[in-house]
Design a protein around this motif. Structure first.
Motif, mmCIF file in Angstrom:
data_model
loop_
_atom_site.group_PDB
_atom_site.id
_atom_site.type_symbol
_atom_site.label_atom_id
_atom_site.label_comp_id
_atom_site.label_asym_id
_atom_site.label_seq_id
_atom_site.Cartn_x
_atom_site.Cartn_y
_atom_site.Cartn_z
ATOM 1 N N LYS A 179 0.848 -1.184 0.000
ATOM 2 C CA LYS A 179 0.000 0.000 0.000
ATOM 3 C C LYS A 179 0.885 1.235 0.000
ATOM 4 N N HIS A 180 0.642 2.115 -0.970
ATOM 5 C CA HIS A 180 1.387 3.365 -1.088
ATOM 6 C C HIS A 180 0.392 4.524 -1.037
ATOM 7 N N GLU A 187 -1.409 1.210 -5.536
ATOM 8 C CA GLU A 187 -1.101 0.029 -4.736
ATOM 9 C C GLU A 187 -0.541 -1.043 -5.666
ATOM 10 N N ILE A 188 0.471 -1.765 -5.209
ATOM 11 C CA ILE A 188 1.160 -2.769 -6.011
ATOM 12 C C ILE A 188 0.870 -4.150 -5.443
ATOM 13 N N VAL A 189 0.582 -5.111 -6.328
ATOM 14 C CA VAL A 189 0.329 -6.494 -5.932
ATOM 15 C C VAL A 189 1.431 -7.361 -6.537
ATOM 16 N N ARG A 230 -0.149 -3.184 -10.860
ATOM 17 C CA ARG A 230 -1.029 -2.311 -10.098
ATOM 18 C C ARG A 230 -2.272 -3.074 -9.647
ATOM 19 N N LEU A 231 -2.832 -2.636 -8.550
ATOM 20 C CA LEU A 231 -4.006 -3.291 -7.961
ATOM 21 C C LEU A 231 -5.182 -3.320 -8.932
#
Length: 88
Positions: A60-61, A66-68, A81-82
Motif C-alpha cells: 500500500k502506497h 497500490e502494487i500487488v 497495479r491493484l
C-alpha cells in the motif's frame, strides 16, 4: 460491478476488489471470493495481461498506486497495479 449493474442488498462482508458469483436469471449473489494473499488471480490489463497466479504480497502506497506481487505456476514472480488484478 464490471458490467455496470448495481446490486441490491449486497452481502456486508463483501469489500472493494472482492469477486462475486452472480446468477443473472434470479439476479442474486451466490458467493464471493475475498481479495487476500494466497488467492488465485488473473491480470486483466497492463503488460502482464492474461497471466494467472497467486497473490504473494500487497504493497500500500498512500497517495499513489497500490502494487500487488504475484507468483505464477512456473514460479516466476511479477508485480502489477491493484486495478489490473481480478480474483478468480
Amino acid at each position: 460491478t464490471h458490467d455496470g449493474r448495481t446490486l441490491r442488498y449486497p452481502d456486508p462482508a463483501v469489500r472493494a476488489n472482492d469477486t462475486i458469483r452472480y446468477d443473472v436469471n434470479s439476479q442474486k449473489q451466490l458467493d464471493f471470493i475475498k481479495f487476500e494473499t494466497g488467492n488465485l488471480v488473473m491480470i486483466s490489463s497492463g503488460n502482464n495481461i492474461g497471466r494467472v497466479g497467486t497473490i504473494v504480497n500487497r504493497e500500500k502506497h498512500p497517495g499513489s498506486f497500490e502494487i500487488v506481487h504475484i507468483k505464477d505456476a512456473l514460479g516466476h514472480t511479477f508485480a502489477t497495479r491493484l486495478q489490473n488484478v481480478f480474483v478468480i
